[in-house]
Structures are given as structure tokens and as C-alpha cells.
Design a protein around this motif. Structure first.
Motif, PDB file in Angstrom:
ATOM      1  N   ILE A   1     -21.674   0.800  47.484  1.00  0.00           N
ATOM      2  CA  ILE A   1     -22.659  -0.071  46.819  1.00  0.00           C
ATOM      3  C   ILE A   1     -23.036   0.504  45.464  1.00  0.00           C
ATOM      4  O   ILE A   1     -23.192  -0.233  44.470  1.00  0.00           O
ATOM      5  CB  ILE A   1     -23.893  -0.239  47.714  1.00  0.00           C
ATOM      6  CG1 ILE A   1     -23.519  -1.017  48.985  1.00  0.00           C
ATOM      7  CG2 ILE A   1     -25.027  -0.939  46.972  1.00  0.00           C
ATOM      8  CD1 ILE A   1     -24.656  -1.189  49.960  1.00  0.00           C
ATOM      9  N   LEU A   2     -23.164   1.842  45.408  1.00  0.00           N
ATOM     10  CA  LEU A   2     -23.580   2.478  44.162  1.00  0.00           C
ATOM     11  C   LEU A   2     -22.483   2.482  43.103  1.00  0.00           C
ATOM     12  O   LEU A   2     -22.742   2.784  41.937  1.00  0.00           O
ATOM     13  CB  LEU A   2     -24.019   3.921  44.446  1.00  0.00           C
ATOM     14  CG  LEU A   2     -25.213   4.065  45.399  1.00  0.00           C
ATOM     15  CD1 LEU A   2     -25.416   5.521  45.760  1.00  0.00           C
ATOM     16  CD2 LEU A   2     -26.480   3.496  44.765  1.00  0.00           C
TER      17      LEU A   2
ATOM     18  N   HIS B   1     -32.293   1.486  43.568  1.00  0.00           N
ATOM     19  CA  HIS B   1     -31.306   2.550  43.748  1.00  0.00           C
ATOM     20  C   HIS B   1     -30.476   2.695  42.470  1.00  0.00           C
ATOM     21  O   HIS B   1     -29.926   1.711  41.968  1.00  0.00           O
ATOM     22  CB  HIS B   1     -30.403   2.232  44.940  1.00  0.00           C
ATOM     23  CG  HIS B   1     -31.156   2.171  46.232  1.00  0.00           C
ATOM     24  ND1 HIS B   1     -31.447   3.283  46.976  1.00  0.00           N
ATOM     25  CD2 HIS B   1     -31.705   1.108  46.898  1.00  0.00           C
ATOM     26  CE1 HIS B   1     -32.128   2.935  48.058  1.00  0.00           C
ATOM     27  NE2 HIS B   1     -32.303   1.619  48.034  1.00  0.00           N
ATOM     28  N   LEU B   2     -30.380   3.939  41.979  1.00  0.00           N
ATOM     29  CA  LEU B   2     -29.785   4.174  40.662  1.00  0.00           C
ATOM     30  C   LEU B   2     -28.813   5.349  40.704  1.00  0.00           C
ATOM     31  O   LEU B   2     -29.063   6.359  41.352  1.00  0.00           O
ATOM     32  CB  LEU B   2     -30.883   4.482  39.639  1.00  0.00           C
ATOM     33  CG  LEU B   2     -31.976   3.395  39.523  1.00  0.00           C
ATOM     34  CD1 LEU B   2     -33.336   4.024  39.486  1.00  0.00           C
ATOM     35  CD2 LEU B   2     -31.757   2.542  38.293  1.00  0.00           C
ATOM     36  N   ALA B   3     -27.700   5.188  40.003  1.00  0.00           N
ATOM     37  CA  ALA B   3     -26.722   6.267  39.837  1.00  0.00           C
ATOM     38  C   ALA B   3     -25.888   5.945  38.597  1.00  0.00           C
ATOM     39  O   ALA B   3     -25.240   4.901  38.528  1.00  0.00           O
ATOM     40  CB  ALA B   3     -25.823   6.395  41.069  1.00  0.00           C
ATOM     41  N   ASP B   4     -25.931   6.822  37.620  1.00  0.00           N
ATOM     42  CA  ASP B   4     -25.213   6.574  36.362  1.00  0.00           C
ATOM     43  C   ASP B   4     -23.762   7.027  36.497  1.00  0.00           C
ATOM     44  O   ASP B   4     -23.491   8.128  36.953  1.00  0.00           O
ATOM     45  CB  ASP B   4     -25.895   7.342  35.228  1.00  0.00           C
ATOM     46  CG  ASP B   4     -25.484   6.809  33.856  1.00  0.00           C
ATOM     47  OD1 ASP B   4     -24.522   6.013  33.796  1.00  0.00           O
ATOM     48  OD2 ASP B   4     -26.119   7.187  32.861  1.00  0.00           O
TER      49      ASP B   4
ATOM     50  N   LEU C   1     -28.879  -0.828  36.812  1.00  0.00           N
ATOM     51  CA  LEU C   1     -29.421  -0.855  38.165  1.00  0.00           C
ATOM     52  C   LEU C   1     -28.276  -1.075  39.141  1.00  0.00           C
ATOM     53  O   LEU C   1     -27.492  -2.007  38.984  1.00  0.00           O
ATOM     54  CB  LEU C   1     -30.465  -1.969  38.301  1.00  0.00           C
ATOM     55  CG  LEU C   1     -31.090  -2.175  39.682  1.00  0.00           C
ATOM     56  CD1 LEU C   1     -31.856  -0.937  40.117  1.00  0.00           C
ATOM     57  CD2 LEU C   1     -32.011  -3.391  39.661  1.00  0.00           C
ATOM     58  N   ASN C   2     -28.196  -0.196  40.192  1.00  0.00           N
ATOM     59  CA  ASN C   2     -27.099  -0.281  41.149  1.00  0.00           C
ATOM     60  C   ASN C   2     -27.435  -1.140  42.360  1.00  0.00           C
ATOM     61  O   ASN C   2     -26.571  -1.879  42.859  1.00  0.00           O
ATOM     62  CB  ASN C   2     -26.707   1.117  41.628  1.00  0.00           C
ATOM     63  CG  ASN C   2     -26.327   2.037  40.483  1.00  0.00           C
ATOM     64  OD1 ASN C   2     -27.193   2.460  39.728  1.00  0.00           O
ATOM     65  ND2 ASN C   2     -25.048   2.346  40.342  1.00  0.00           N
ATOM     66  N   ALA C   3     -28.652  -1.043  42.869  1.00  0.00           N
ATOM     67  CA  ALA C   3     -29.026  -1.817  44.057  1.00  0.00           C
ATOM     68  C   ALA C   3     -30.536  -1.982  44.111  1.00  0.00           C
ATOM     69  O   ALA C   3     -31.283  -1.206  43.498  1.00  0.00           O
ATOM     70  CB  ALA C   3     -28.523  -1.141  45.332  1.00  0.00           C
TER      71      ALA C   3
END
Length: 433
Positions: A29-30, A60-63, A123-125
């Protein structure tokens, strides 16, 4: 994530480290995200759902774009901003921290880039948690605390969220409840078979006091069974552990006798071991004493032209249990008499080191000193007669042809005279000043 013409989609095939918290989402998802389309610097999320009564929002965040700086502020319904810098290829989350109450179910989330940011927000989720109001009673509070403790202790991977018993159609997997006369749900059965549980059998199971049936088969559990577990429900409790059989059934007389035998052996074995060790120690002491009494030290050759008194001193020395060294051994332990640590009328004193690395002082009698020989024998008499913890002890001697020597403890910090002389000089200096 919902679609929006003002958003642009991003994706990556790089693996993203997932969160270790209960709110974590899968890496798959990310690996997808949305950002601002065009040259915009603000990502807006607006929704309206009239079924919401109270809700909390998790972002939920991840660059996965590491080429430029990305910083932004997060606003929940125009509240105070939360500054945020997403981590590269590592999951993290931001949440609203408050339950929002709304009659119309509207909420607004804004991610606005800071002045330093060279990239727009991403924004990831998004997750929204809501409070579901219902009229049915909730699970008995002590049962709820116990089942939650079990959930976190074993890290159970089931649909265990919300209330364990209520509403009944959403009851947790493996949990069966029954209402009491006060219409309060109690947990009466718990099936955790084949649930990949590890460790010992938790004492938290004994806190489910209404439990009638517990199935823990097909897991990797070990250790002893809590004693109070089989006493639940006045002994009618059914517990399946390593097999489908109930391990809480009353044991047969034969099994009771075998347990008594095991208990007797477990008590008798340590006692026998202690007795054997004690007997071995006594035998060793007896043998050691007999060896001491049987010891006959080698006779010390009398030095030539020794007087009657001198002969007495050497006879006294041979009656003691001191080691007799050869002159060759003295040469070895003193490294051929290299280090002189003292000198007197009897001769020189050398530093030595025994085979076990013990430091010793080797006092050699000079062949040209007649007065030194008398002092030498006087010291023999003192060291062989007087024993005190604050006096050096005689380690051994050498009487080989023209070589006479005493080997005694080495005083690494000097003698008492040197220390007293140092104190006396120090006091004189202070008085002079």
C-alpha cells in the motif's frame, strides 16, 4: 485513496519498511501515493459522510523520492498545524489526536508545503476510525482486560478489534460469549488452536473466570500449566493443550503413584549428591593430612666451618616445610641475578619470579662476609619461628656447596622503615614551612 483531478499518482517498486505498531499498513500500500498535480503546493482532502458521528483520522506516509527536500504542515479541520518531514523508504503516520464530533460528518485535511520544501506534499494512505453507537451491552470489563492482555502478549493475528462479544454478529473469532442475568456478556469459550502462539501458557487465561472451554492445541507453547487454570468453574473447565484430550481431567491412581515416585526421586537425588560430595571432601582432607605428616624434607647440608649454634639453626630450618631450591633454580627465577633490590652485610637481594608467576626476593649470602653469615642464620631463626600476617614468610632456601640463600615473599611496596622515614621527612618539611 479516492481520486481527485487535482492529484497526481506516484508509485515505486522499492521495498518500504513497515511500521511495527498496531496501526501499520502493508508495504504494497505504501508503494503508491498521491501528490499535487501541476505546480501546486497544497494537497486537500475533503469528505462528507453523514454516517460518521465521531471519528479520528490517520495519515500514512513514506517518501520514495529522495532527490529533493520535502516538508509540509498537516491541518485537521483547520486545527493547529503539525510540521512533518516524511522518512525515506520507511513508514510513519500522523493522526488527528482528537475525536471529532460532527452532526453532518464533514471533515477537511490539508497538507501544505513549507517555504523550504522543494517538493509538494505526498500521501500514501488514509484511515478513518469511527465510534459506532449501539444499544447492546459491552463485555464484562474484567473479561475485556484479560482478553486484551492475551491479545498483546501473544500478538494474535485475528479480527480482534472493538468489543469481543458485542454486537454478537461482530464477535471475535474463536470467542463465544453468554449473557448473565444482568445482561452482561461473559467470555465462556476461547478457541486459539493453530494460532501460531509461542512462549508459556499465560496466567491471563485464569482471569477469564467464566471460561468453560479453552483450546490451545496446534501451537508452540511450553512451560507449566497455571495451577488455578483447571480450577475454573468448580472443576468443570475443559482445557485442550497438546492433544484433543482434556488435560484437566482427574488423574488415575497409577499416574498419581508415578508422580509421587518422580517427586521422591527429585528430592532424594540432590540429597545423595550432597552426601557424596561431603564424603569426598572428608576423604580428601584425611589424605591431605596424612601427606603432610608423612612429608620428610630433604636434609640441608651443613655449611663447612659452621659453629654449634649455626648448626642448630640449620637443623631448625630443615624441620620446616619450606621448599629447597637448587642454585640452578635460583639462576632461573632471578633471570641470572639481573635485578638487585637490596644489599646488606650478608650480601645482595635479587628480584625473582616463581613458575606460577609469584614474585619473590632471593637473599644470597656473600662468601666474603663472616658477620653476614651470623646475621643470615639469625634471620633463618626469625623467619622459621615467627609467623604473622604483617611479616614476610619464608618460601624456601638453598644450601648447595658454597651457595647459601633464602627465598621469601616479595614486598612490592617496600618495607615499613621506608614508609615511616617518608612520613618523618614529610612532617619535617611541613614544620619548616
Amino acid at each position: 485513496m479516492p481520486t481527485n483531478p487535482m492529484w497526481a499518482n506516484l508509485s515505486t517498486t522499492s521495498n518500504i519498511q513497515e511500521e511495527s505498531t498496531m496501526f501499520g499498513v502493508p508495504s504494497a500500500i505504501l508503494q503508491k501515493a498521491v501528490t499535487v498535480a501541476g505546480n501546486g503546493t497544497m494537497l486537500n482532502i475533503m469528505s462528507e459522510d453523514r454516517s460518521f458521528f465521531e471519528f479520528m483520522v490517520f495519515l500514512h506516509l513514506a517518501d520514495f523520492q529522495d532527490n529533493k527536500i520535502r516538508q509540509f504542515n498537516v491541518y485537521f479541520n483547520s486545527d493547529n498545524p503539525l510540521p512533518y518531514i516524511p522518512q525515506y523508504l520507511a513508514a510513519d503516520y500522523v493522526y488527528s489526536r482528537n475525536w471529532y464530533s460532527s452532526t453532518d460528518g464533514k471533515f477537511n485535511i490539508t497538507l501544505a508545503a513549507t517555504a523550504k520544501s522543494l517538493l509538494p506534499p505526498m500521501l500514501n494512505a488514509l484511515e478513518i476510525y469511527t465510534l459506532v453507537a449501539h444499544s447492546t451491552p459491552t463485555t464484562f470489563s474484567k473479561d475485556f482486560d484479560a482478553i486484551m492482555a492475551i491479545k498483546f502478549e501473544y500478538g494474535i493475528k485475528k479480527n480482534w478489534m472493538g468489543d469481543p462479544c458485542s454486537p454478537s454478529r461482530f464477535a471475535w473469532d474463536g470467542v463465544i460469549c453468554r449473557n448473565t442475568s444482568d445482561n452482561i456478556p461473559r467470555i465462556i469459550s476461547l478457541d486459539l488452536s493453530n494460532s501460531n502462539l509461542h512462549g508459556v501458557i499465560s496466567n491471563n487465561f485464569t482471569l477469564l473466570t467464566a471460561l468453560e472451554n479453552l483450546n490451545l492445541t496446534g501451537n508452540q507453547l511450553n512451560g507449566t500449566i497455571p495451577g488455578s487454570l483447571c480450577k475454573l468453574n468448580a472443576g468443570s473447565f475443559i482445557f485442550s493443550y497438546n492433544s484433543d484430550q482434556d488435560v484437566c481431567k482427574k488423574t488415575s491412581p497409577s499416574s498419581s503413584r508415578s508422580r509421587a515416585t518422580i517427586l521422591a526421586i527429585s528430592i532424594a537425588a540432590p540429597v545423595m549428591v550432597v552426601a557424596i560430595l561431603g564424603l569426598s571432601y572428608l576423604i580428601w582432607r584425611v589424605k591431605r593430612k596424612s601427606n603432610i605428616f608423612a612429608y620428610n624434607p630433604p636434609r640441608v647440608p651443613e655449611p663447612t666451618n659452621a659453629s654449634r649454634n649455626e648448626k642448630y639453626h640449620w637443623d631448625h630450618l630443615q624441620e620446616n616445610e619450606n621448599r629447597q631450591f637448587t642454585y640452578e633454580e635460583l639462576e632461573k627465577i632471578t633471570d641470572n641475578f639481573q635485578l638487585i633490590i637490596g644489599e646488606g652485610g650478608f650480601g645482595r637481594v635479587y628480584h625473582g619470579r616463581l613458575e606460577d608467576n609469584t614474585e619473590v626476593a632471593v637473599k644470597m649470602l656473600s662468601g666474603t662476609s663472616s658477620s653476614g653469615f651470623n646475621g643470615f642464620l639469625a634471620e633463618v631463626q626469625s623467619l622459621t619461628k615467627v609467623h604473622h600476617k604483617n611479616l614476610v614468610s619464608l618460601v624456601g632456601y638453598c644450601s648447595e656447596k658454597a651457595h647459601l640463600a633464602l627465598v621469601y615473599e616479595y614486598m612490592s611496596r617496600g618495607n615499613l622503615f621506608d614508609h615511616l622515614r617518608g612520613l618523618y621527612i614529610a612532617k619535617l618539611v611541613r614544620l619548616k614551612v
